[in-house]
Design a protein around this motif. Structure first.
Motif, PDB file in Angstrom:
ATOM      1  N   GLN A   3     -13.984  48.628  13.710  1.00 54.37           N
ATOM      2  CA  GLN A   3     -14.045  47.558  12.717  1.00 54.37           C
ATOM      3  C   GLN A   3     -14.917  47.967  11.532  1.00 54.37           C
ATOM      4  OE1 GLN A   3     -15.437  44.157  14.979  1.00 54.37           O
ATOM      5  NE2 GLN A   3     -13.998  44.637  16.632  1.00 54.37           N
ATOM      6  N   ALA A   4     -15.989  48.685  11.797  1.00 55.05           N
ATOM      7  CA  ALA A   4     -16.864  49.144  10.723  1.00 55.05           C
ATOM      8  C   ALA A   4     -16.155  50.161   9.836  1.00 55.05           C
ATOM      9  CB  ALA A   4     -18.135  49.746  11.308  1.00 55.05           C
ATOM     10  N   GLN A   5     -15.299  51.009  10.439  1.00 55.14           N
ATOM     11  CA  GLN A   5     -14.521  51.955   9.639  1.00 55.14           C
ATOM     12  C   GLN A   5     -13.593  51.210   8.687  1.00 55.14           C
ATOM     13  OE1 GLN A   5     -15.843  55.013   9.638  1.00 55.14           O
ATOM     14  NE2 GLN A   5     -14.070  56.131  10.366  1.00 55.14           N
ATOM     15  N   LEU A   6     -12.921  50.187   9.187  1.00 57.15           N
ATOM     16  CA  LEU A   6     -12.054  49.375   8.340  1.00 57.15           C
ATOM     17  C   LEU A   6     -12.854  48.723   7.223  1.00 57.15           C
ATOM     18  CD1 LEU A   6      -9.211  48.042   7.894  1.00 57.15           C
ATOM     19  CD2 LEU A   6     -10.071  46.143   9.283  1.00 57.15           C
ATOM     20  N   ALA A   7     -14.048  48.248   7.546  1.00 57.42           N
ATOM     21  CA  ALA A   7     -14.870  47.537   6.566  1.00 57.42           C
ATOM     22  C   ALA A   7     -15.231  48.414   5.376  1.00 57.42           C
ATOM     23  CB  ALA A   7     -16.136  47.010   7.238  1.00 57.42           C
ATOM     24  N   THR A   8     -15.291  49.743   5.545  1.00 57.97           N
ATOM     25  CA  THR A   8     -15.618  50.605   4.404  1.00 57.97           C
ATOM     26  C   THR A   8     -14.546  50.527   3.323  1.00 57.97           C
ATOM     27  OG1 THR A   8     -14.535  52.573   5.348  1.00 57.97           O
ATOM     28  CG2 THR A   8     -16.848  52.220   5.908  1.00 57.97           C
TER      29      THR A   8
ATOM     30  N   ALA B 223     -26.929  48.085   4.490  1.00 55.26           N
ATOM     31  CA  ALA B 223     -25.744  48.946   4.432  1.00 55.26           C
ATOM     32  C   ALA B 223     -24.846  48.787   5.655  1.00 55.26           C
ATOM     33  CB  ALA B 223     -26.158  50.417   4.283  1.00 55.26           C
ATOM     34  N   LEU B 224     -25.306  48.062   6.677  1.00 47.80           N
ATOM     35  CA  LEU B 224     -24.464  47.817   7.835  1.00 47.80           C
ATOM     36  C   LEU B 224     -23.268  46.955   7.440  1.00 47.80           C
ATOM     37  CD1 LEU B 224     -27.177  46.996  10.520  1.00 47.80           C
ATOM     38  CD2 LEU B 224     -25.803  49.067  10.376  1.00 47.80           C
ATOM     39  N   ALA B 225     -22.111  47.255   8.031  1.00 47.59           N
ATOM     40  CA  ALA B 225     -20.901  46.482   7.726  1.00 47.59           C
ATOM     41  C   ALA B 225     -21.101  45.006   7.982  1.00 47.59           C
ATOM     42  CB  ALA B 225     -19.723  47.008   8.552  1.00 47.59           C
ATOM     43  N   GLY B 226     -21.929  44.665   8.958  1.00 47.46           N
ATOM     44  CA  GLY B 226     -22.166  43.280   9.319  1.00 47.46           C
ATOM     45  C   GLY B 226     -22.874  42.467   8.256  1.00 47.46           C
ATOM     46  N   TYR B 227     -23.412  43.144   7.231  1.00 47.80           N
ATOM     47  CA  TYR B 227     -24.084  42.427   6.150  1.00 47.80           C
ATOM     48  C   TYR B 227     -23.300  42.489   4.845  1.00 47.80           C
ATOM     49  CZ  TYR B 227     -28.045  42.046   9.316  1.00 47.80           C
ATOM     50  OH  TYR B 227     -28.849  41.748  10.391  1.00 47.80           O
ATOM     51  N   SER B 228     -22.013  42.763   4.932  1.00 50.56           N
ATOM     52  CA  SER B 228     -21.160  42.732   3.746  1.00 50.56           C
ATOM     53  C   SER B 228     -20.993  41.295   3.261  1.00 50.56           C
ATOM     54  CB  SER B 228     -19.790  43.336   4.066  1.00 50.56           C
ATOM     55  OG  SER B 228     -19.913  44.695   4.440  1.00 50.56           O
ATOM     56  N   ALA B 229     -20.549  41.177   2.013  1.00 55.41           N
ATOM     57  CA  ALA B 229     -20.501  39.863   1.369  1.00 55.41           C
ATOM     58  C   ALA B 229     -19.258  39.068   1.750  1.00 55.41           C
ATOM     59  CB  ALA B 229     -20.556  40.037  -0.148  1.00 55.41           C
ATOM     60  N   VAL B 230     -19.435  37.747   1.757  1.00 52.61           N
ATOM     61  CA  VAL B 230     -18.367  36.770   2.015  1.00 52.61           C
ATOM     62  C   VAL B 230     -18.396  35.752   0.874  1.00 52.61           C
ATOM     63  CG1 VAL B 230     -17.622  34.891   3.542  1.00 52.61           C
ATOM     64  CG2 VAL B 230     -18.415  37.061   4.513  1.00 52.61           C
ATOM     65  N   PRO B 231     -17.253  35.388   0.279  1.00 53.38           N
ATOM     66  CA  PRO B 231     -17.254  34.476  -0.866  1.00 53.38           C
ATOM     67  C   PRO B 231     -17.570  33.036  -0.474  1.00 53.38           C
ATOM     68  CG  PRO B 231     -14.999  35.012  -0.271  1.00 53.38           C
ATOM     69  CD  PRO B 231     -15.887  35.882   0.579  1.00 53.38           C
ATOM     70  N   LEU B 232     -18.462  32.413  -1.224  1.00 53.47           N
ATOM     71  CA  LEU B 232     -18.820  31.020  -0.979  1.00 53.47           C
ATOM     72  C   LEU B 232     -17.593  30.120  -0.993  1.00 53.47           C
ATOM     73  CD1 LEU B 232     -20.767  28.574  -0.833  1.00 53.47           C
ATOM     74  CD2 LEU B 232     -21.049  28.775  -3.315  1.00 53.47           C
TER      75      LEU B 232
ATOM     76  N   THR C 232      -3.488  60.183  10.320  1.00 56.14           N
ATOM     77  CA  THR C 232      -4.796  60.509  10.858  1.00 56.14           C
ATOM     78  C   THR C 232      -5.195  59.358  11.766  1.00 56.14           C
ATOM     79  OG1 THR C 232      -7.074  61.176  10.310  1.00 56.14           O
ATOM     80  CG2 THR C 232      -6.084  59.457   8.942  1.00 56.14           C
ATOM     81  N   THR C 233      -6.437  59.314  12.138  1.00 61.81           N
ATOM     82  CA  THR C 233      -6.975  58.216  12.933  1.00 61.81           C
ATOM     83  C   THR C 233      -8.345  57.880  12.396  1.00 61.81           C
ATOM     84  OG1 THR C 233      -7.658  57.524  15.153  1.00 61.81           O
ATOM     85  CG2 THR C 233      -7.865  59.854  14.627  1.00 61.81           C
ATOM     86  N   PHE C 234      -8.759  56.631  12.532  1.00 65.96           N
ATOM     87  CA  PHE C 234     -10.119  56.276  12.147  1.00 65.96           C
ATOM     88  C   PHE C 234     -11.108  56.663  13.241  1.00 65.96           C
ATOM     89  CE2 PHE C 234      -8.813  52.555   9.154  1.00 65.96           C
ATOM     90  CZ  PHE C 234      -8.496  53.465   8.165  1.00 65.96           C
TER      91      PHE C 234
ATOM     92  N   ILE D 145     -14.136  60.411  10.862  1.00 64.59           N
ATOM     93  CA  ILE D 145     -13.575  60.800   9.582  1.00 64.59           C
ATOM     94  C   ILE D 145     -13.916  59.745   8.533  1.00 64.59           C
ATOM     95  CG2 ILE D 145     -11.340  59.656   9.916  1.00 64.59           C
ATOM     96  CD1 ILE D 145     -10.038  62.229   8.747  1.00 64.59           C
ATOM     97  N   ASP D 146     -14.173  60.175   7.311  1.00 69.01           N
ATOM     98  CA  ASP D 146     -14.543  59.254   6.238  1.00 69.01           C
ATOM     99  C   ASP D 146     -13.273  58.728   5.578  1.00 69.01           C
ATOM    100  OD1 ASP D 146     -15.425  58.002   3.888  1.00 69.01           O
ATOM    101  OD2 ASP D 146     -17.182  59.309   3.756  1.00 69.01           O
ATOM    102  N   ALA D 147     -12.942  57.457   5.855  1.00 64.19           N
ATOM    103  CA  ALA D 147     -11.693  56.884   5.358  1.00 64.19           C
ATOM    104  C   ALA D 147     -11.675  56.741   3.844  1.00 64.19           C
ATOM    105  CB  ALA D 147     -11.462  55.517   6.006  1.00 64.19           C
ATOM    106  N   THR D 148     -12.843  56.653   3.212  1.00 64.74           N
ATOM    107  CA  THR D 148     -12.898  56.394   1.773  1.00 64.74           C
ATOM    108  C   THR D 148     -12.584  57.628   0.929  1.00 64.74           C
ATOM    109  OG1 THR D 148     -15.258  56.895   1.476  1.00 64.74           O
ATOM    110  CG2 THR D 148     -14.675  54.668   2.228  1.00 64.74           C
ATOM    111  N   ARG D 149     -12.501  58.816   1.539  1.00 58.67           N
ATOM    112  CA  ARG D 149     -12.283  60.050   0.791  1.00 58.67           C
ATOM    113  C   ARG D 149     -10.851  60.584   0.933  1.00 58.67           C
ATOM    114  NH1 ARG D 149     -17.140  62.763  -0.328  1.00 58.67           N
ATOM    115  NH2 ARG D 149     -16.107  64.798  -0.192  1.00 58.67           N
ATOM    116  N   LEU D 150     -10.042  59.940   1.741  1.00 59.04           N
ATOM    117  CA  LEU D 150      -8.734  60.492   2.088  1.00 59.04           C
ATOM    118  C   LEU D 150      -7.705  60.312   0.973  1.00 59.04           C
ATOM    119  CD1 LEU D 150      -8.524  59.200   5.769  1.00 59.04           C
ATOM    120  CD2 LEU D 150      -9.160  61.502   4.990  1.00 59.04           C
ATOM    121  N   TYR D 151      -6.777  61.263   0.880  1.00 59.26           N
ATOM    122  CA  TYR D 151      -5.640  61.143  -0.019  1.00 59.26           C
ATOM    123  C   TYR D 151      -4.424  61.798   0.615  1.00 59.26           C
ATOM    124  CZ  TYR D 151      -6.516  66.035  -1.489  1.00 59.26           C
ATOM    125  OH  TYR D 151      -6.702  67.401  -1.515  1.00 59.26           O
TER     126      TYR D 151
END
Length: 598
Positions: free
Chosen positions: A95-100, A232-241, A319-321, A589-595
Motif C-alpha cells: 500500500q505504501a508503494q502505491l501511495a508514492t 514522510a510516512l505514507a500514513g501521513y499523506s494529505a486528505v482533502p477537507l 514489473t512488480t511493486f 523497486i522505485d515505482a516513481t522512476r519507471l518508464y
C-alpha cells in the motif's frame, strides 16, 4: 516503512532517535546490484546518509531519468490486493508503494540519479523549519499544488489530515505524530481529540496552528527533531477537507500525486492514469512517465517470476511493486546473464518473527518452549536462502545503527529448532499435548514453512492446528486483541533508522489495541520501564546500544515472540521497463522512476 505480507513480502514500520543531529541518519534499507550477499555487506559497511533538504533541494521538477520517454502502459504483477487506500490506514508496504504514486504529504524521500537520498519538502517548500529546540516546526505550502479535481491544497486540508488521525475509525496507520502531539507513549493519544474533527472540535493552536492558507505549525511539549522523517510516512499523506468521507474514503481517495485511480476492482485489478492536476514543477521527487499503470492482483510470486522470465508480450513491459523472485527459480534466474540483468537485489529492514499471543499463553515457560521448537531454517529456506533472507537472532535488523550479532534464543545456532529442549519444558509443566492454533498468511512460501513449523512443534509435544488467512485480511485479523490464535507470524521494518521505531511499536504494553503493531499483546511493566529509559538516551551510539540490549532482554527473558529471518529482496522486471532502481528506503523497486521503453 511498514508491515510486510507473505511472511511477509508486504511490510510494516520504522522509528525515532530523538537526539540524532538534524541533517543525517543512516538509511533503513541498503543494497544494490544483483548479489544479495554483496548487498548485505553494503548495508553494514557502507551506510548511506540522508539529509534534510532546504527549499532549493525541494524545488521541482525531479531530475530527469537518463533515456526516459513518456507514454505507454506499465503492467504491475501483484500477489495481494490493496487492503487500504486511505493514507491514514496505510502501514503495509504494498500500500505504501502505491501511495508514492497517488499521495503527497508535507515531506517525502528523494532519490537522485547519483544514488543520494534526502528528505525534501513535498507539499511544503522545504523539509521543515525547527525552532524552540525542536519543539516547534513550521511548514509553508508550495504554490500550485492541487487535488485531482483541480482545487488547491491548503493548510485546512493539512489540519483535517492531522485531526482525523485521532478518530476511532483510523486503526491501522502510524501513531508517532499523534503521540507526540498528545505527549503520550500509549494509546490514550485519542483523548486529545476523541472524535477527530467530525463533531466540530479541533486541536488548539497551541498544538497545531494554521494561521493562513499556506502555513502549518506543529507545537510539541518534547523536542521532536525527527519530525521530517515521520511526516514522510505514507500514513501521513494529505486528505482533502471537502472530500473526507470518513470510512468511505478508504474506497475512493482523492489523488495529489502524479497518478489517480481510474478503476479499482478489489482482488482483481487497478488502473492508474495520469493526474493532470499534478504539476511537476512542485515535485522534486516523482516522475510521470507512463500513461498508465495496469495492476493485476492474485499473481503469485511463482507466476510473476515465470512471466518475467519468459519476457514475452505484455510481460516485456511488466514489473512488480513488492513480489519477489520465486525462491525455487532464483538459481535459474541468476545463472542466465540476460535474466540476471533484469533483477534488483536489496537488503531489507524487515525482521520476520512468530508472535505468541500472551493473552492466551500467559506462562513465559510455555512461550519459551514454543520458541525453542520453532525451526527458523524453514522460514529461511522458503525465502530462497541467501538471496531472500538471513537467519535472525534479534528483533533489530542488521541495517540499523548499533546492530551486533546476537542470538539470545539460540535460533541462529540451532535453526532446525530444539524440540527435545521444548519437550522437557512441556513435561515439567504437565502440558504435553497442549493445543496450539497457528495462523499464517496464505501464500506459497508461508504454506511451505508453516508445515515445517507444525511438524517441529508436534515433535516437541504440542498439538498444532494450522489456519491460513488471506493476505488482504491478514493484519486486520491478527491485529484484533480478541483474536483466537495462539501464535502467528508478522514482519516489521524500522520507519527510520532507530530501534525506537522497532522495540516500542512491537513490545510497549501501552500500545496494545486493535490494529496496533504489538501483535503479541505483551504488557510487561519491566519492558515498559526499560523502553522509557531507552527513550531518554540522547547519545546516538548509546541509544542504539540500549535498544539492542533491550531487544535481547525481551527475546530471552520475556519471550513474546521469536525472530526468524532478516529479509532480503530480489525482484525482476521486463526488458522494456526502464528506470528500474532499488529504493534503499522503500526496500523495493522505485515505482516513481519507471518508464516504458519504445
Amino acid at each position: 516503512m511498514t508491515r510486510m505480507n507473505d511472511m511477509f513480502r508486504t511490510a510494516r514500520s520504522r522509528s525515532t532517535l530523538a537526539a540524532l543531529a538534524v541533517g543525517s541518519l543512516i538509511l533503513t534499507c541498503t543494497a544494490a546490484g544483483t548479489s544479495a550477499t554483496a548487498a548485505a555487506q553494503d548495508a553494514l559497511a557502507n551506510p548511506a546518509q540522508i539529509t534534510f533538504a532546504d527549499a532549493a533541494g525541494s524545488t521541482g521538477p525531479a531530475q530527469p531519468i537518463p533515456g526516459a520517454t513518456g507514454g505507454g502502459t506499465l503492467n504491475v504483477l501483484q500477489q495481494d490486493t490493496f487492503g487500504h487506500l486511505d493514507p491514514a490506514q496505510v502501514y503495509v508496504n504494498n500500500q505504501a508503494q502505491l501511495a508514492t504514486l497517488l499521495d503527497r504529504g508535507l515531506t517525502t524521500y528523494k532519490l537522485d540519479n547519483a544514488g543520494a537520498y534526502s528528505v525534501v519538502g513535498d507539499l511544503a517548500t522545504d523539509s521543515g523549519r525547527m525552532t524552540d529546540g525542536g519543539r516547534t516546526w513550521t511548514y509553508t505550502l508550495k504554490n500550485g499544488i492541487r487535488w485531482e479535481d483541480g482545487t488547491p491544497i491548503t493548510s485546512a486540508d493539512i489540519r483535517q489530515s492531522v485531526e482525523r488521525l485521532f478518530a476511532p475509525f483510523i486503526t491501522n496507520g502510524p501513531t508517532y505524530l499523534q503521540r507526540w502531539l498528545a505527549d503520550t507513549s500509549g494509546t490514550d493519544y485519542r483523548n486529545l481529540l476523541p472524535d477527530g474533527p467530525y463533531t466540530g472540535s479541533h486541536l488548539p493552536d497551541s498544538v497545531l496552528a494554521t494561521p493562513d492558507a499556506r502555513t502549518v505549525v506543529f507545537h510539541f511539549k518534547q523536542a521532536q527533531p525527527d519530525l521530517p522523517y515521520a511526516l514522510a510516512l505514507a500514513g501521513y499523506s494529505a486528505v482533502p477537507l471537502a472530500k473526507d468521507t470518513k470510512q468511505a474514503y478508504d474506497l475512493a481517495p482523492v489523488a495529489s500525486g502524479p497518478y489517480r485511480i481510474q478503476e479499482f476492482k478489489p482482488g482483481v485489478s487497478m488502473t492508474l492514469v495520469r493526474n493532470t492536476q499534478w504539476d511537476p514543477a512542485t515535485d522534486s521527487a516523482r516522475h510521470q512517465y507512463p500513461d498508465r499503470f495496469q495492476i493485476s492482483f492474485n499473481v503469485s510470486s511463482v507466476d510473476a517470476t515465470h512471466r518475467l522470465m519468459s519476457d514475452s508480450g505484455d510481460d516485456r513491459t511488466a514489473t512488480t511493486f513488492t513480489n519477489s523472485v520465486d525462491p525455487a527459480d532464483i538459481a535459474q534466474v541468476m545463472a542466465d546473464p540476460q535474466q540476471a540483468g533484469r533483477t534488483l537485489a536489496g537488503y531489507q529492514s524487515y525482521v520476520a518473527q512468530i508472535n505468541f499471543n500472551t493473552k492466551l499463553i500467559t506462562d513465559r515457560r510455555l512461550r519459551l518452549a514454543l520458541a525453542y521448537a520453532v525451526p527458523t531454517q524453514a522460514v529461511y529456506d522458503a525465502q530462497g536462502g541467501a538471496y531472500g533472507a538471513e537467519l535472525a537472532g534479534s528483533f533489530i535488523s542488521p541495517t540499523l545503527p548499533g546492530y551486533k550479532k546476537s542470538d539470545p534464543l539460540g535460533k541462529v545456532a540451532h535453526p532446525a529448532g530444539e524440540p527435545d529442549k521444548a519437550r522437557r519444558i512441556l513435561k515439567s509443566l504437565h502440558k504435553v499435548g497442549m493445543k496450539i492454533r497457528y495462523a499464517f498468511v496464505d501464500s506459497p512460501a508461508a504454506q511451505q514453512y508453516s508445515a515445517a513449523v507444525e511438524a517441529a512443534l508436534d515433535k516437541a509435544g504440542f498439538d498444532v492446528e494450522r489456519v491460513a488467512i488471506p493476505g488482504r485480511n491478514y493484519y486486520d485479523t491478527i491485529g484484533r486483541t480478541d483474536n483466537s490464535f495462539d501464535m502467528y507470524g508478522s514482519a516489521w521494518g524500522a520507519d527510520w533508522p532507530s530501534g525506537l521505531t522497532v522495540i516500542p511499536p512491537l513490545f510497549d504494553g501501552r500500545t496494545v489495541a486493535d490494529g496496533a503493531s504489538n501483535h503479541s499483546m505483551i504488557d510487561d511493566p519491566g519492558v515498559n520501564r526499560r523502553i522509557d529509559r531507552a527513550k531518554t538516551v540522547t547519545n546516538p551510539q548509546k541509544a542504539a546500544a540500549a535498544w539492542m540490549k533491550l531487544s535481547d532482554y525481551i527475546a530471552k527473558d520475556v519471550v513474546p515472540a521469536v525472530p526468524t529471518v532478516y529479509y532480503k529482496q530480489l525482484q525482476m522486471y521486463g526488458s522494456r521497463v526502464g528506470g528500474a532502481a532499488y529504493n534503499k528506503f522503500f526496500c523495493n523497486i522505485d515505482a516513481t522512476r519507471l518508464y516504458v521503453k519504445p
